[in-house]
Design a protein around this motif. Structure first.
Motif, PDB file in Angstrom:
ATOM      1  N   GLY A   1      -5.351  11.051  -0.143  1.00  0.00           N
ATOM      2  CA  GLY A   1      -5.948  11.465   1.116  1.00  0.00           C
ATOM      3  C   GLY A   1      -6.912  10.455   1.698  1.00  0.00           C
ATOM      4  N   THR A   2      -6.819   9.205   1.260  1.00  0.00           N
ATOM      5  CA  THR A   2      -7.648   8.144   1.819  1.00  0.00           C
ATOM      6  C   THR A   2      -6.814   7.287   2.770  1.00  0.00           C
ATOM      7  N   THR A   3      -7.488   6.623   3.686  1.00  0.00           N
ATOM      8  CA  THR A   3      -6.806   5.808   4.687  1.00  0.00           C
ATOM      9  C   THR A   3      -6.995   4.328   4.375  1.00  0.00           C
ATOM     10  N   GLU A   4      -5.906   3.574   4.449  1.00  0.00           N
ATOM     11  CA  GLU A   4      -5.938   2.130   4.286  1.00  0.00           C
ATOM     12  C   GLU A   4      -5.440   1.480   5.575  1.00  0.00           C
ATOM     13  N   ILE A   5      -6.045   0.371   5.943  1.00  0.00           N
ATOM     14  CA  ILE A   5      -5.706  -0.329   7.186  1.00  0.00           C
ATOM     15  C   ILE A   5      -4.769  -1.491   6.886  1.00  0.00           C
ATOM     16  N   ILE A   6      -3.780  -1.677   7.749  1.00  0.00           N
ATOM     17  CA  ILE A   6      -2.887  -2.831   7.638  1.00  0.00           C
ATOM     18  C   ILE A   6      -2.809  -3.542   8.989  1.00  0.00           C
TER      19      ILE A   6
ATOM     20  N   PRO B   1      -1.868   4.654  14.929  1.00  0.00           N
ATOM     21  CA  PRO B   1      -1.319   5.419  13.799  1.00  0.00           C
ATOM     22  C   PRO B   1      -0.472   4.622  12.820  1.00  0.00           C
ATOM     23  N   THR B   2       0.317   3.663  13.282  1.00  0.00           N
ATOM     24  CA  THR B   2       1.174   2.927  12.351  1.00  0.00           C
ATOM     25  C   THR B   2       0.405   1.927  11.501  1.00  0.00           C
ATOM     26  N   ASN B   3      -0.821   1.616  11.886  1.00  0.00           N
ATOM     27  CA  ASN B   3      -1.628   0.677  11.112  1.00  0.00           C
ATOM     28  C   ASN B   3      -2.640   1.377  10.217  1.00  0.00           C
ATOM     29  N   ALA B   4      -2.493   2.699  10.086  1.00  0.00           N
ATOM     30  CA  ALA B   4      -3.333   3.486   9.195  1.00  0.00           C
ATOM     31  C   ALA B   4      -2.418   4.219   8.219  1.00  0.00           C
ATOM     32  N   LEU B   5      -2.461   3.842   6.953  1.00  0.00           N
ATOM     33  CA  LEU B   5      -1.624   4.456   5.936  1.00  0.00           C
ATOM     34  C   LEU B   5      -2.457   5.427   5.102  1.00  0.00           C
ATOM     35  N   VAL B   6      -1.979   6.653   4.998  1.00  0.00           N
ATOM     36  CA  VAL B   6      -2.687   7.682   4.244  1.00  0.00           C
ATOM     37  C   VAL B   6      -2.050   7.779   2.856  1.00  0.00           C
ATOM     38  N   THR B   7      -2.871   7.612   1.833  1.00  0.00           N
ATOM     39  CA  THR B   7      -2.384   7.630   0.456  1.00  0.00           C
ATOM     40  C   THR B   7      -2.277   9.063  -0.056  1.00  0.00           C
TER      41      THR B   7
ATOM     42  N   ILE C   1       0.858  -1.177   0.000  1.00  0.00           N
ATOM     43  CA  ILE C   1       0.000   0.000   0.000  1.00  0.00           C
ATOM     44  C   ILE C   1       0.898   1.231   0.000  1.00  0.00           C
ATOM     45  N   ASP C   2       0.771   2.032  -1.008  1.00  0.00           N
ATOM     46  CA  ASP C   2       1.625   3.208  -1.166  1.00  0.00           C
ATOM     47  C   ASP C   2       1.037   4.366  -0.361  1.00  0.00           C
ATOM     48  N   GLY C   3       1.402   4.409   0.912  1.00  0.00           N
ATOM     49  CA  GLY C   3       0.918   5.456   1.801  1.00  0.00           C
ATOM     50  C   GLY C   3       1.896   5.675   2.932  1.00  0.00           C
ATOM     51  N   VAL C   4       1.628   6.681   3.758  1.00  0.00           N
ATOM     52  CA  VAL C   4       2.497   6.979   4.898  1.00  0.00           C
ATOM     53  C   VAL C   4       1.687   6.834   6.184  1.00  0.00           C
ATOM     54  N   PRO C   5       2.326   6.437   7.291  1.00  0.00           N
ATOM     55  CA  PRO C   5       1.613   6.319   8.562  1.00  0.00           C
ATOM     56  C   PRO C   5       0.975   7.646   8.970  1.00  0.00           C
ATOM     57  N   LEU C   6      -0.098   7.537   9.721  1.00  0.00           N
ATOM     58  CA  LEU C   6      -0.889   8.712  10.085  1.00  0.00           C
ATOM     59  C   LEU C   6      -0.053   9.803  10.738  1.00  0.00           C
ATOM     60  N   TRP C   7       0.889   9.439  11.594  1.00  0.00           N
ATOM     61  CA  TRP C   7       1.715  10.440  12.276  1.00  0.00           C
ATOM     62  C   TRP C   7       2.449  11.323  11.264  1.00  0.00           C
ATOM     63  N   ARG C   8       3.034  10.702  10.261  1.00  0.00           N
ATOM     64  CA  ARG C   8       3.730  11.473   9.225  1.00  0.00           C
ATOM     65  C   ARG C   8       2.751  12.280   8.388  1.00  0.00           C
ATOM     66  N   ALA C   9       1.610  11.679   8.066  1.00  0.00           N
ATOM     67  CA  ALA C   9       0.642  12.354   7.212  1.00  0.00           C
ATOM     68  C   ALA C   9       0.149  13.653   7.834  1.00  0.00           C
TER      69      ALA C   9
ATOM     70  N   ALA D   1     -10.349  10.692   8.150  1.00  0.00           N
ATOM     71  CA  ALA D   1     -11.202  10.069   9.168  1.00  0.00           C
ATOM     72  C   ALA D   1     -12.338   9.276   8.520  1.00  0.00           C
ATOM     73  N   ARG D   2     -12.952   9.844   7.477  1.00  0.00           N
ATOM     74  CA  ARG D   2     -14.098   9.192   6.842  1.00  0.00           C
ATOM     75  C   ARG D   2     -13.704   7.863   6.199  1.00  0.00           C
ATOM     76  N   THR D   3     -12.623   7.852   5.434  1.00  0.00           N
ATOM     77  CA  THR D   3     -12.233   6.612   4.759  1.00  0.00           C
ATOM     78  C   THR D   3     -11.719   5.571   5.746  1.00  0.00           C
ATOM     79  N   TRP D   4     -11.093   6.016   6.821  1.00  0.00           N
ATOM     80  CA  TRP D   4     -10.683   5.073   7.872  1.00  0.00           C
ATOM     81  C   TRP D   4     -11.924   4.431   8.473  1.00  0.00           C
TER      82      TRP D   4
END
Length: 282
Positions: free
Chosen positions: A152-157, A143-149, A91-99, A121-124
């Motif tokens: 601007g959408t959130t993907e869960i890992i 935060p580390t299990n939520a990647l923001v693309t 998943i090409d995204g960054v952890p929430l803290w960085r985002a 928040a909505r996509t998470w």
């Protein structure tokens, strides 16, 4: 790596992390990119990490079968001489803290930022709602299990600790990251022995979502305790509701986002919105 090479051809890889008994790599092949996790055979908890990876593999299969996640997310899994490995789609995204790093100051309040943060928040919440609709909780919302693309959408890992309708044949769940642990989970951990499984409910995921947004937007953990405190003391602070006042630590006023966080972090699990309700209101 040999199994993946046999399937996908020549590959290159970069080590991403090596901590707490497991390792993760970014794998590039001619047909795509994936993330590979495996236990560290030299660690003191190698056996538990092997069981945890096997557990996550089973969960990804089940969640894909019931439509809670994309079936293409899980790529392959298997055993090796010293344990277990699991490959999933990259998943090409960054952890929430960085985002949210640019939002943690007064200069973060820009016209484009507010809808972007609500979109995160909505996509998470939408991803969690899919799990909750089939009787599962992620149980490690942080935060580390939520990647923001980039969109601007959130993907869960990381589904290794997920709690499904059948709590048997699994490692006992004893909470996850303390900083985003719901009060009812903290209380249950404190009042039971280490071998007792605690079944996390969807409402605990909602708390974790709110606590993660609180933490990554303000730069402050949502519950007050010392860094070097014992885990039991941290959990006690969570269970007793020693949360920080969001108004006192927010970097700038954002009433809609603040109300969202406050509703997620309601002390009463029954009073929290569902993930589906959050997705509708964000």
């Amino acid at each position: 790596m040999r199994t993946l090479e046999d399937r996908f051809g020549p590959l290159t890889y970069d080590l991403l992390s090596d901590r707490r008994g497991s390792r993760a790599w970014k794998i590039r092949t001619g047909s795509g990119t994936m993330a590979l996790k495996a236990n560290d055979p030299g660690s003191g908890n190698a056996r538990d990490k092997t069981v945890e990876l096997e557990q996550e593999n089973r969960y990804l299969r089940r969640l894909g079968e019931v439509g809670a996640i994309d079936q293409g997310y899980r790529i392959d899994s298997g055993r090796w001489d010293d344990g277990h490995w699991l490959a999933v789609r990259w998943i090409d995204g960054v952890p929430l803290w960085r985002a949210l790093s640019d939002t943690r100051g007064p200069e973060g309040d820009r016209p484009s930022v507010r809808p972007w943060m609500l979109g995160i928040a909505r996509t998470w919440a939408q991803r969690l709602a899919r799990l909750h609709a089939v009787g599962w909780a992620h149980a490690d919302v942080q935060p580390t299990n939520a990647l923001v693309t980039r969109a601007g959408t959130t993907e869960i890992i990381d589904y290794a600790l997920a709690c499904g309708p059948d709590p048997t044949e699994r490692l006992p769940y004893r909470g996850a990251l303390t900083h985003t642990t719901a009060p009812e989970i903290a209380d249950a951990v404190l009042s039971t022995d280490d071998g007792t499984h605690i079944q996390a409910a969807p409402s605990a995921d909602v708390w974790g979502l709110g606590a993660s947004l609180f933490w990554c937007w303000t730069g402050h953990r949502p519950v007050r305790y010392e860094d070097d405190a014992k885990r039991e003391d941290k959990l006690r602070a969570v269970a007793q509701g020693h949360s920080l006042d969001l108004n006192a630590v927010r970097p700038w006023p954002f009433p809609e986002f603040e109300m969202l966080i406050a509703s997620c972090m309601n002390a009463d699990p029954a009073a929290r919105p569902t993930a589906a309700e959050l997705a509708e209101t964000c």
